[in-house]
Design a protein around this motif. Structure first.
Motif, PDB file in Angstrom:
ATOM      1  N   PHE A 139      17.495  25.438  24.150  1.00 36.17           N
ATOM      2  CA  PHE A 139      18.719  25.588  24.443  1.00 36.17           C
ATOM      3  C   PHE A 139      19.358  24.420  23.860  1.00 36.17           C
ATOM      4  O   PHE A 139      19.312  23.364  23.251  1.00 36.17           O
ATOM      5  CB  PHE A 139      18.926  25.675  26.070  1.00 36.17           C
ATOM      6  N   VAL A 140      20.609  25.095  23.219  1.00 32.47           N
ATOM      7  CA  VAL A 140      21.237  24.255  22.218  1.00 32.47           C
ATOM      8  C   VAL A 140      22.736  23.952  22.540  1.00 32.47           C
ATOM      9  O   VAL A 140      23.435  25.421  22.744  1.00 32.47           O
ATOM     10  CB  VAL A 140      21.142  24.494  21.022  1.00 32.47           C
ATOM     11  N   MET A 141      23.149  23.344  23.268  1.00 35.61           N
ATOM     12  CA  MET A 141      24.642  23.358  23.304  1.00 35.61           C
ATOM     13  C   MET A 141      25.430  22.002  22.423  1.00 35.61           C
ATOM     14  O   MET A 141      25.047  21.665  21.952  1.00 35.61           O
ATOM     15  CB  MET A 141      25.109  23.025  25.069  1.00 35.61           C
ATOM     16  N   ARG A 145      19.129  26.151  35.341  1.00 36.60           N
ATOM     17  CA  ARG A 145      19.252  26.714  35.141  1.00 36.60           C
ATOM     18  C   ARG A 145      17.717  26.331  33.308  1.00 36.60           C
ATOM     19  O   ARG A 145      17.246  26.747  33.032  1.00 36.60           O
ATOM     20  CB  ARG A 145      20.063  28.142  34.349  1.00 36.60           C
ATOM     21  N   ILE A 146      19.274  24.493  33.114  1.00 36.90           N
ATOM     22  CA  ILE A 146      18.171  24.909  31.346  1.00 36.90           C
ATOM     23  C   ILE A 146      18.754  23.804  31.304  1.00 36.90           C
ATOM     24  O   ILE A 146      19.560  22.557  32.444  1.00 36.90           O
ATOM     25  CB  ILE A 146      18.958  25.109  30.367  1.00 36.90           C
ATOM     26  N   ALA A 147      17.617  22.538  30.321  1.00 37.78           N
ATOM     27  CA  ALA A 147      18.458  20.432  30.160  1.00 37.78           C
ATOM     28  C   ALA A 147      18.635  21.581  28.647  1.00 37.78           C
ATOM     29  O   ALA A 147      17.551  20.818  27.949  1.00 37.78           O
ATOM     30  CB  ALA A 147      17.235  19.825  30.199  1.00 37.78           C
ATOM     31  N   PRO A 148      19.525  21.932  27.664  1.00 35.85           N
ATOM     32  CA  PRO A 148      19.774  22.059  26.293  1.00 35.85           C
ATOM     33  C   PRO A 148      20.143  20.151  26.053  1.00 35.85           C
ATOM     34  O   PRO A 148      20.306  20.190  25.858  1.00 35.85           O
ATOM     35  CB  PRO A 148      20.796  22.425  25.976  1.00 35.85           C
ATOM     36  N   LEU A 149      19.897  21.016  24.965  1.00 36.21           N
ATOM     37  CA  LEU A 149      19.649  20.056  23.144  1.00 36.21           C
ATOM     38  C   LEU A 149      21.388  19.702  22.945  1.00 36.21           C
ATOM     39  O   LEU A 149      21.910  20.505  22.503  1.00 36.21           O
ATOM     40  CB  LEU A 149      19.137  19.644  22.028  1.00 36.21           C
ATOM     41  N   ILE A 150      21.458  18.624  23.244  1.00 30.96           N
ATOM     42  CA  ILE A 150      23.251  18.502  23.262  1.00 30.96           C
ATOM     43  C   ILE A 150      23.066  18.300  20.958  1.00 30.96           C
ATOM     44  O   ILE A 150      22.969  16.875  21.101  1.00 30.96           O
ATOM     45  CB  ILE A 150      24.341  17.385  23.537  1.00 30.96           C
ATOM     46  N   VAL A 203      15.607  29.783  19.331  1.00 33.13           N
ATOM     47  CA  VAL A 203      16.330  28.742  19.269  1.00 33.13           C
ATOM     48  C   VAL A 203      17.876  29.455  19.974  1.00 33.13           C
ATOM     49  O   VAL A 203      18.117  30.372  19.186  1.00 33.13           O
ATOM     50  CB  VAL A 203      17.169  27.384  17.858  1.00 33.13           C
ATOM     51  N   PHE A 204      18.317  29.104  21.034  1.00 31.53           N
ATOM     52  CA  PHE A 204      19.510  29.932  22.005  1.00 31.53           C
ATOM     53  C   PHE A 204      20.371  28.771  22.074  1.00 31.53           C
ATOM     54  O   PHE A 204      20.942  27.890  22.821  1.00 31.53           O
ATOM     55  CB  PHE A 204      18.595  30.560  23.849  1.00 31.53           C
ATOM     56  N   ALA A 241      17.864  26.253  11.807  1.00 27.93           N
ATOM     57  CA  ALA A 241      16.788  27.047  11.965  1.00 27.93           C
ATOM     58  C   ALA A 241      15.803  27.451  11.138  1.00 27.93           C
ATOM     59  O   ALA A 241      14.379  28.156  11.561  1.00 27.93           O
ATOM     60  CB  ALA A 241      17.248  27.552  13.504  1.00 27.93           C
ATOM     61  N   ASP A 242      16.515  28.462  10.638  1.00 32.81           N
ATOM     62  CA  ASP A 242      16.227  28.921   9.246  1.00 32.81           C
ATOM     63  C   ASP A 242      15.413  28.975   8.354  1.00 32.81           C
ATOM     64  O   ASP A 242      14.504  28.311   7.893  1.00 32.81           O
ATOM     65  CB  ASP A 242      17.464  29.383   8.431  1.00 32.81           C
ATOM     66  N   ARG A 243      15.399  27.151   8.408  1.00 30.01           N
ATOM     67  CA  ARG A 243      14.207  26.297   7.520  1.00 30.01           C
ATOM     68  C   ARG A 243      13.091  26.400   8.787  1.00 30.01           C
ATOM     69  O   ARG A 243      12.006  25.869   7.575  1.00 30.01           O
ATOM     70  CB  ARG A 243      15.144  24.624   7.138  1.00 30.01           C
ATOM     71  N   PHE A 244      13.378  26.190   9.027  1.00 32.06           N
ATOM     72  CA  PHE A 244      12.025  26.305  10.404  1.00 32.06           C
ATOM     73  C   PHE A 244      11.623  27.726  11.090  1.00 32.06           C
ATOM     74  O   PHE A 244      10.364  27.707  11.121  1.00 32.06           O
ATOM     75  CB  PHE A 244      11.992  25.497  11.690  1.00 32.06           C
ATOM     76  N   ALA A 245      12.004  28.801  10.177  1.00 29.20           N
ATOM     77  CA  ALA A 245      11.650  30.266  10.449  1.00 29.20           C
ATOM     78  C   ALA A 245      12.095  30.542  12.034  1.00 29.20           C
ATOM     79  O   ALA A 245      10.750  31.402  12.581  1.00 29.20           O
ATOM     80  CB  ALA A 245      10.101  30.073   9.717  1.00 29.20           C
ATOM     81  N   VAL A 246      12.591  29.679  12.750  1.00 28.35           N
ATOM     82  CA  VAL A 246      12.776  29.763  13.859  1.00 28.35           C
ATOM     83  C   VAL A 246      14.144  31.124  14.142  1.00 28.35           C
ATOM     84  O   VAL A 246      15.423  31.200  13.559  1.00 28.35           O
ATOM     85  CB  VAL A 246      13.236  28.357  15.132  1.00 28.35           C
ATOM     86  N   ASP A 247      13.991  32.035  15.057  1.00 24.19           N
ATOM     87  CA  ASP A 247      15.112  32.891  15.189  1.00 24.19           C
ATOM     88  C   ASP A 247      16.529  32.245  15.551  1.00 24.19           C
ATOM     89  O   ASP A 247      15.791  31.428  16.692  1.00 24.19           O
ATOM     90  CB  ASP A 247      14.379  34.344  15.825  1.00 24.19           C
ATOM     91  N   VAL A 248      17.504  32.996  16.159  1.00 24.21           N
ATOM     92  CA  VAL A 248      18.348  32.603  16.971  1.00 24.21           C
ATOM     93  C   VAL A 248      19.291  33.529  17.443  1.00 24.21           C
ATOM     94  O   VAL A 248      19.317  34.636  16.909  1.00 24.21           O
ATOM     95  CB  VAL A 248      19.426  31.546  16.163  1.00 24.21           C
ATOM     96  N   MET A 249      19.471  32.881  18.956  1.00 22.45           N
ATOM     97  CA  MET A 249      20.268  34.297  19.883  1.00 22.45           C
ATOM     98  C   MET A 249      21.529  33.215  20.056  1.00 22.45           C
ATOM     99  O   MET A 249      21.802  32.149  19.701  1.00 22.45           O
ATOM    100  CB  MET A 249      19.852  34.396  20.849  1.00 22.45           C
ATOM    101  N   GLY A 250      22.631  33.895  20.215  1.00 20.76           N
ATOM    102  CA  GLY A 250      24.130  32.713  21.124  1.00 20.76           C
ATOM    103  C   GLY A 250      25.006  33.716  21.818  1.00 20.76           C
ATOM    104  O   GLY A 250      25.134  35.107  22.061  1.00 20.76           O
TER     105      GLY A 250
END
Length: 220
Positions: free
Chosen positions: A18-20, A33-38, A67-68, A160-169
């Motif tokens: 999770f990312v914010m 609920r979450i502990a996001p990367l800031i 990655v969300f 995220a694309d560079r590491f072939a990881v999907d993203v939602m937002g």
């Protein structure tokens, strides 16, 4: 940077990062609920933080499945205090058209000007998103075709694309109907956005547990 593994959470067999952008958007409902990367504010901070975090996770053998990214956005056409999932992302700052490139397309890359995200949460409305380095207000919306604007999502997606990881937002709409003139014009809606984003995450978690977001991660 702290250990980014602490920002990972397994949901329904999906390892999610999770990312914010800011702690200001991270209210009590999300904190439960979450502990996001800031990442910090803007595309440069977001790209630098995401690239470093994902590199560390890959080194540790702990790359996420997803990655969300979530937080606030502006919009002149969407409901204020409404929450929308990101349907597509564009980079409004990129304009190499004097050299013959389509506006929004980064020269010499293989991605289109508008990048669609592959996954959806059922029951939550979708909207297009434009990312860039400036806050958009008033007449500045005239030049933007997307439904909503933020400053980080495109950078998060490209990292995220560079590491072939999907993203939602997910984005909650805090401003856009009138000119921004003070900090409170953005911040006054954050407590409502926090609650609604948390409820949307609950829907994501329920659907992930049921296997409706991504295939479950294979067990070793």
């Amino acid at each position: 940077m702290d250990d980014p593994r602490r920002h990972l959470r397994a949901i329904g067999g999906i390892n999610v990062l999770f990312v914010m952008a800011t702690p200001q958007e991270y209210g009590p409902h999300l904190r439960s609920r979450i502990a996001p990367l800031i990442t910090g504010v803007g595309p440069v901070e977001a790209a630098a933080t995401m690239g470093a975090a994902l590199a560390l996770l890959r080194q540790a053998g702990a790359l996420p499945d997803l990655v969300f990214t979530l937080g606030s956005a502006g919009s002149r056409r969407l409901d204020h205090a409404g929450v929308y999932q990101v349907e597509s992302v564009s980079y409004r700052d990129m304009d190499a058209s004097p050299l013959g490139f389509e506006r929004g397309r980064t020269p010499f890359t293989d991605h289109p000007p508008v990048i669609r995200l592959p996954h959806r949460i059922s029951g939550i409305p979708s909207a297009s998103l434009s990312s860039g380095g400036a806050i958009i207000s008033g007449a500045a919306y005239d030049a933007i075709a997307a439904d909503m604007v933020d400053m980080e999502t495109f950078a998060v997606l490209r990292a995220a694309d560079r590491f072939a990881v999907d993203v939602m937002g997910l984005r909650g709409i805090t401003d856009g109907r009138s000119e921004l003139a003070r900090y409170e014009d953005w911040a006054d809606y954050l407590h409502l956005i926090d609650e609604k984003l948390a409820l949307a995450l609950d829907a994501f978690a329920a659907q992930a547990q049921a296997g409706h977001i991504l295939p479950a991660k294979p067990q070793p």
